[in-house]
Design an enzyme around this catalytic site. Structure first.
Site, PDB file in Angstrom:
ATOM      1  CG  MET A  99     -29.024  35.863-116.831  1.00  0.00           C
ATOM      2  SD  MET A  99     -29.960  36.462-118.247  1.00  0.00           S
ATOM      3  CE  MET A  99     -31.110  35.124-118.453  1.00  0.00           C
ATOM      4  N   GLY A 140     -28.624  38.436-103.422  1.00  0.00           N
ATOM      5  CA  GLY A 140     -28.073  39.365-104.401  1.00  0.00           C
ATOM      6  C   GLY A 140     -28.838  39.321-105.699  1.00  0.00           C
ATOM      7  CB  VAL A 151     -29.058  34.618-105.814  1.00  0.00           C
ATOM      8  CG1 VAL A 151     -28.597  33.386-105.056  1.00  0.00           C
ATOM      9  CG2 VAL A 151     -28.591  34.545-107.258  1.00  0.00           C
ATOM     10  CE  LYS A 174     -27.972  32.392-110.493  1.00  0.00           C
ATOM     11  NZ  LYS A 174     -26.778  32.374-111.374  1.00  0.00           N
ATOM     12  CG  ASP A 220     -18.889  34.810-118.332  1.00  0.00           C
ATOM     13  OD1 ASP A 220     -17.932  35.529-118.670  1.00  0.00           O
ATOM     14  OD2 ASP A 220     -19.825  35.219-117.637  1.00  0.00           O
TER      15      ASP A 220
END
Length: 797
Positions: A36, A32, A39, A54, A149
Site C-alpha cells: 500500500m 521498506g 515506509v 507510512k 489480518d
C-alpha cells in the site's frame, strides 16, 4: 513500525522514493516498501522525535470513497491507546495527494522473524507473546475495530519484550483497492472459516487467527497449510487441525484445550472475546511459568483488565455521521468497519439500525417507534451486506394529487416484489444462509412495506451419487486421473468442474483427495532424494508424512519397506567395516609386539622378550610365533642363569629339540601308484590332496628347559588345529627310545576334539632325568576319525 522491515515487491504504479520534507516531517531514509505504500524513518521537526511515516499510494487519494475510508479508519485506530497497539500520531496528505500516517517507531523484529531466529523461544515466552496480542485485540474489539489480518508479520516484538499489533485497517484498504466489496480479505493460512466463506466477520475471526499463530509457535508449522490457495481454503473450512505435531509433555497437554477452543470452526464453540482467551492463557502461565523468564513475562500480564460493562461508543466518519449505533442489549458487541455504513452485532439478538428501517430479533422488541416499518426474522437473522442486496434510496415525499402518491407506492411495491423474487430464485440455485433484506421505507404516511418471504432455512446435504450436467465429464476425468495417481490432472479437472458447478460435492471430494495426494507425492519425492543420499531418518519422516496425507497411495508402503531394507544393509555393512578395521588394528598391534620381542631375543634380553611374547598371547592366545618365541626365551634364560651360577649342566651342547609335524591324508596315493593310472617314463601319478595341506600340528613343551641328573621334568604334548573345521582325535600312540631301548604303546588322549584355530593338550608326561641317560627320543602319532595321521618327535641332543 519497525526500523528494519523486509523490503517487499514494488506494487504496480508505486512511485519513486521521496526525499526532503512531507509536512512537518523530514525524511531521513526509507525503511521498506509494502503493498500500500512506502515506509520512511522521519523526524518530527516540531515535537523533536523520530517516527515511522507510512506514505500510501496515490490511488487512495484518487478514489474518494477509499480515501474517506482511509481517513476514517486512521482516526479510529488513533483513538486507541494501549501498550500492545502501535500508536498513530498524525494523519495528513502529501503535495501529490498521497495520504500519510505518522506512527510510533518500533525497534526490534516481527514475530515471523523471531520464530525463525536463534535462540528458540521458550514455551512460556511464546504464550506470553500471545497474551499480549490478545490484550491489544481486546482493546481494539471494545473500540469497535476488527483487525482481519492477524499474522506473525503484523506482530512486532520490541527489544524490551513488549508486543505491538501493527497495520490496523490496512488489510481492508488493500481489499477495497484491489478486489471490491464482498471479496475475501486476509492472509490465507491464518484466515477464519467465516473469512474464507466471504461472510461478515467480528472479533471472533481475529481470535481464530491468533489460534493459528499459537499453533504455529507450538508445532513449528501452520495448522492448515497446503500447496495451493484452494487447498488451504478447503482445510480451513472442512478439516480439523491435527495436534500430533504438538510436542509431548504435561505443559503442552495443558495448552491443548485452550488451543482447540480458539480453533473451533463454529463461532459458538470458539472464544467469544479476546479477553476470555487471554485470561485462560494467563492462568496457564500462573501454573506453568516456573523459570525466571516465565515469571518475568507473567508480571507484565497480571494487570489484564476485563472489558467495560458498557458497550462501545458509536463510531463516526469524517463528516460526523453515525456509522454504527451501539446496541445496549448486547454488551461488548463488535462491529466490522470493512465498509462504510454497514455493521452488525457480533452475537445475540440485538438490533441493527439503518435509516428508518429496523431489524427485530426473536423477542420482537424494537427501539424505534411503533409507526416505523419493520422486518421480522429468526434467531439466525443477519443483515446481508454484499453487493447483491442494497438498501433502496429513500424516495422524496410525494406532493400534489393522490394519483402521484399512488404511483409512487406502486413503484416501490414493484421494486420490493422484484427483489424478493430475485433472492428466492437465487436461493434455489446457490443456497445461502437465511437473510433479511432491509428496505428504506417512505415517510410514515405511506402504508407499511410488504414483508418478503424468507428463503429456505435448511440446505440439503450435497449428494455423492452420479454426476450430471456440464461438470460430469470433468468429474469423470478427474476421478480417472486420481485413480491413476495423476494428482495434478485430477486437481485441474476438479477445478474445471467446480467452475461449472461450484457446489458439486463430488468435485469437492475429488479435489480434496487429489490435493492430499499431491502433497503426499511431494513427500515421496523428498523421501526418494533422502534415500539416495542415505539419510534414512529424513526419508522415513517424509514417507510417513506422505502416507498420513494419502494412506491409499501404495507408493508409501513400498517406499517404507525400501527404506527399512536399505537401512538394514547399511547397518550390516557398517558392522562388517568396523570388525575389519578392528581386526586390522589388532593384527598391526600384534605384529609390532612380535617385532619388538624378536629384537629383544636377538639382543639376549630374555626377560623383556618373554614379557613381549606374553603381551601377544594376551591378545591372541593361539599365536604360534609367540608360543615358540616365549619357549625359546625361557630356555635361553635358564641356560644363561645356570652358566652364571656355575652349577651342574646337562651334557655339553645337548637340549630338547622338537621336530616338524608330518601329516598324512587318507587320500594320499598308496604304494604302487593310483589304480588305473600307471606311471611311465617322466610321469608320476599323485592325488591332488597333499599331506602338507592338513591343518593339524603336534607341539612339545618341556619344563624346565634344561635338566640334570635327578631333576624332575615334564613333557606336554598338544595338538594345534589351524583349520576351519574340528579335528576329532581317534587314538594316540607314544614311543620313547632311551639309550637305544624303545618302548611303544597307545596312550588315551585327554581330549577327543580340537576346535578350529584352537590348541588342546593331549597328554602330560612327568619323569625324572637319569644320570646314565645318554640319548633320548619321544615320538607321538595322532590318528583322527577321518583317517588323517599326524606324527612328530622331540629329541635330547
Amino acid at each position: 513500525m519497525s526500523e528494519s522491515p523486509d523490503a517487499k515487491a514494488e506494487p504496480k504504479g508505486f512511485g519513486k522514493e521521496l526525499q526532503g520534507r512531507i509536512g512537518k516531517y523530514d525524511i531521513l531514509k526509507p525503511l521498506g516498501k509494502g503493498a500500500m505504500g512506502m515506509v520512511y524513518l522521519a523526524h518530527d521537526t516540531i515535537l523533536e522525535r523520530d517516527v515511522a511515516l507510512k506514505v500510501m499510494v496515490a490511488q487512495i487519494a484518487d478514489d474518494p470513497e477509499l480515501n474517506q475510508r482511509f481517513v476514517r479508519e486512521a482516526k479510529a485506530v488513533a483513538k486507541m491507546t494501549h501498550p500492545n497497539v502501535v500508536n498513530v500520531f498524525d494523519l495528513g496528505n502529501h503535495t501529490d495527494g498521497s495520504p500519510f500516517i505518522a506512527m510510533e517507531l518500533l525497534k526490534g523484529q516481527d514475530l515471523q522473524k523471531a520464530m525463525r531466529s536463534p535462540p528458540p523461544m521458550s514455551l512460556e515466552r511464546k504464550v506470553a507473546i500471545i497474551v499480549q496480542v490478545l490484550a491489544g485485540l481486546a482493546h481494539a474489539h471494545q473500540a469497535g475495530i476488527v483487525h482481519r489480518d492477524i499474522k506473525p508479520a503484523n506482530i512486532f516484538i520490541n527489544h524490551d519484550g513488549t508486543v505491538k499489533i501493527m497495520d490496523f485497517g490496512v488489510a481492508r484498504l488493500t481489499s477495497a483497492s484491489m478486489t471490491g466489496t464482498g471479496n475475501i480479505v486476509g492472509t490465507a493460512d491464518y484466515m477464519s472459516p467465516e473469512q474464507v466463506q466471504g461472510a461478515k466477520v467480528d472479533g471472533r475471526s481475529d481470535i481464530f487467527s491468533v489460534g493459528c499463530m499459537l499453533y504455529e509457535l507450538l508445532a513449528g508449522r501452520r495448522p492448515f497449510h497446503a500447496d495451493n490457495l484452494m487447498a488451504i481454503f478447503y482445510k480451513i473450512t472442512h478439516d480439523e487441525a491435527t495436534f500430533d505435531a504438538i510436542p509431548a509433555g504435561s505443559d503442552y497437554e495443558a495448552l491443548l484445550p485452550i488451543l482447540k477452543k480458539a480453533l473451533a470452526k463454529q463461532l459458538d464453540d470458539r472464544y467469544q472475546t479476546a479477553y476470555d482467551f487471554a485470561v485462560d492463557l494467563r492462568d496457564y502461565l500462573k501454573t506453568h511459568a516456573v523459570s525466571a523468564s516465565g515469571q518475568h513475562a507473567l508480571e507484565g500480564l497480571v494487570d489484564l483488565e476485563p472489558p467495560p460493562s458498557r458497550p462501545p461508543q458509536p463510531l463516526t466518519d469524517v463528516s460526523g455521521a453515525t456509522l454504527v449505533e451501539a446496541d445496549t442489549s448486547v454488551s461488548g458487541s463488535t462491529m466490522d468497519l470493512s465498509s462504510a455504513g454497514k455493521a452488525r452485532p457480533r452475537t445475540g439478538a440485538g438490533t441493527v439500525r439503518t435509516g428508518a428501517a429496523t431489524v427485530v430479533g426473536p423477542t420482537g422488541a424494537t427501539r424505534a417507534g411503533a409507526s416505523q416499518p419493520t422486518v421480522t426474522g429468526t434467531a439466525a437473522t443477519r443483515v446481508q451486506t454484499g453487493p447483491a442486496v442494497r438498501s433502496l434510496p429513500r424516495p422524496a415525499p410525494v406532493r400534489g394529487t393522490p394519483v402521484g402518491l399512488i404511483v409512487a407506492i406502486s413503484v416501490l411495491f414493484v421494486l420490493v416484489i422484484g427483489i424478493g423474487v430475485f433472492l428466492y430464485l437465487k436461493s434455489q440455485t446457490a443456497p445461502v444462509a437465511p437473510q433479511v433484506v432491509v428496505v428504506q421505507a417512505p415517510p410514515p404516511t405511506v402504508p407499511p412495506a410488504t414483508t418478503l418471504p424468507p428463503p429456505p432455512t435448511t440446505v440439503p446435504p450435497p449428494t455423492l451419487g452420479p454426476v450430471e450436467g456440464k461438470a460430469a465429464a470433468a468429474i469423470r476425468a478427474a476421478d480417472a486421473a486420481f485413480k491413476q495417481g495423476d494428482y495434478d490432472r485430477a486437481i485441474a479437472q476438479a477445478q474445471l468442474a467446480l467452475r461449472e458447478d461450484l457446489g458439486n460435492a463430488t468435485a469437492q471430494k475429488v479435489l480434496a483427495n487429489a490435493t492430499k495426494g499431491q502433497e503426499a507425492a511431494g513427500h515421496f519425492r523428498n523421501a526418494e532424494a533422502a534415500l539416495g543420499r542415505s539419510d534414512f531418518a529424513a526419508a522415513q519422516t517424509e514417507a510417513d508424512a506422505g502416507r498420513a496425507a494419502a494412506p491409499w497411495d501404495g507408493r508409501g508402503t513400498s517406499l517404507v519397506q525400501r527404506i527399512q531394507d536399505a537401512e538394514q544393509r547399511a547397518r550390516q555393512q557398517a558392522q562388517q567395516t568396523q570388525q575389519l578395521q578392528a581386526q586390522q588394528k589388532l593384527t598391526a598391534q600384534i605384529n609390532d609386539l612380535l617385532g619388538k620381542a624378536d629384537g629383544a631375543l636377538t639382543d639376549q634380553k630374555y626377560d623383556a622378550a618373554a614379557s613381549l611374547f606374553d603381551s601377544v598371547l594376551s591378545l591372541d592366545p593361539q599365536n604360534q610365533r609367540a608360543i615358540l618365541g616365549k619357549s625359546s626365551a625361557v630356555q635361553a634364560r635358564a641356560l644363561t642363569q645356570a652358566a652364571q651360577a656355575g652349577g651342574p649342566r646337562p651334557a655339553i651342547g645337548k637340549t630338547f629339540v622338537p621336530g616338524k609335524t608330518q601329516a598324512q591324508s587318507p587320500d594320499a596315493a598308496p604304494a604302487g601308484g593310483i589304480p588305473g593310472f600307471e606311471e611311465s617314463a617322466g610321469v608320476t601319478a599323485k592325488k591332488g590332496t597333499q599331506a602338507a595341506e592338513l591343518p593339524g600340528k603336534i607341539h612339545f613343551e618341556v619344563e624346565p628347559a634344561s635338566v640334570k641328573p635327578g631333576d624332575h621334568y615334564t613333557i606336554r604334548v598338544s595338538l594345534m588345529n589351524e583349520g576351519n573345521a574340528s579335528i576329532q582325535v581317534k587314538e594316540m600312540i607314544v614311543s620313547t627310545t632311551k639309550n637305544g631301548r624303545p618302548a611303544r604303546g597307545p596312550v588315551p588322549p585327554l581330549v577327543k576334539e580340537v576346535a578350529p584355530q584352537q590348541k588342546a593338550m593331549l597328554r602330560e608326561f612327568p619323569d625324572t632325568w637319569q644320570e646314565e641317560t645318554t640319548s633320548w627320543t619321544m615320538e607321538v602319532v595322532v590318528k583322527t576319525v577321518r583317517g588323517e595321521t599326524y606324527k612328530n618327535q622331540i629329541t635330547w641332543r
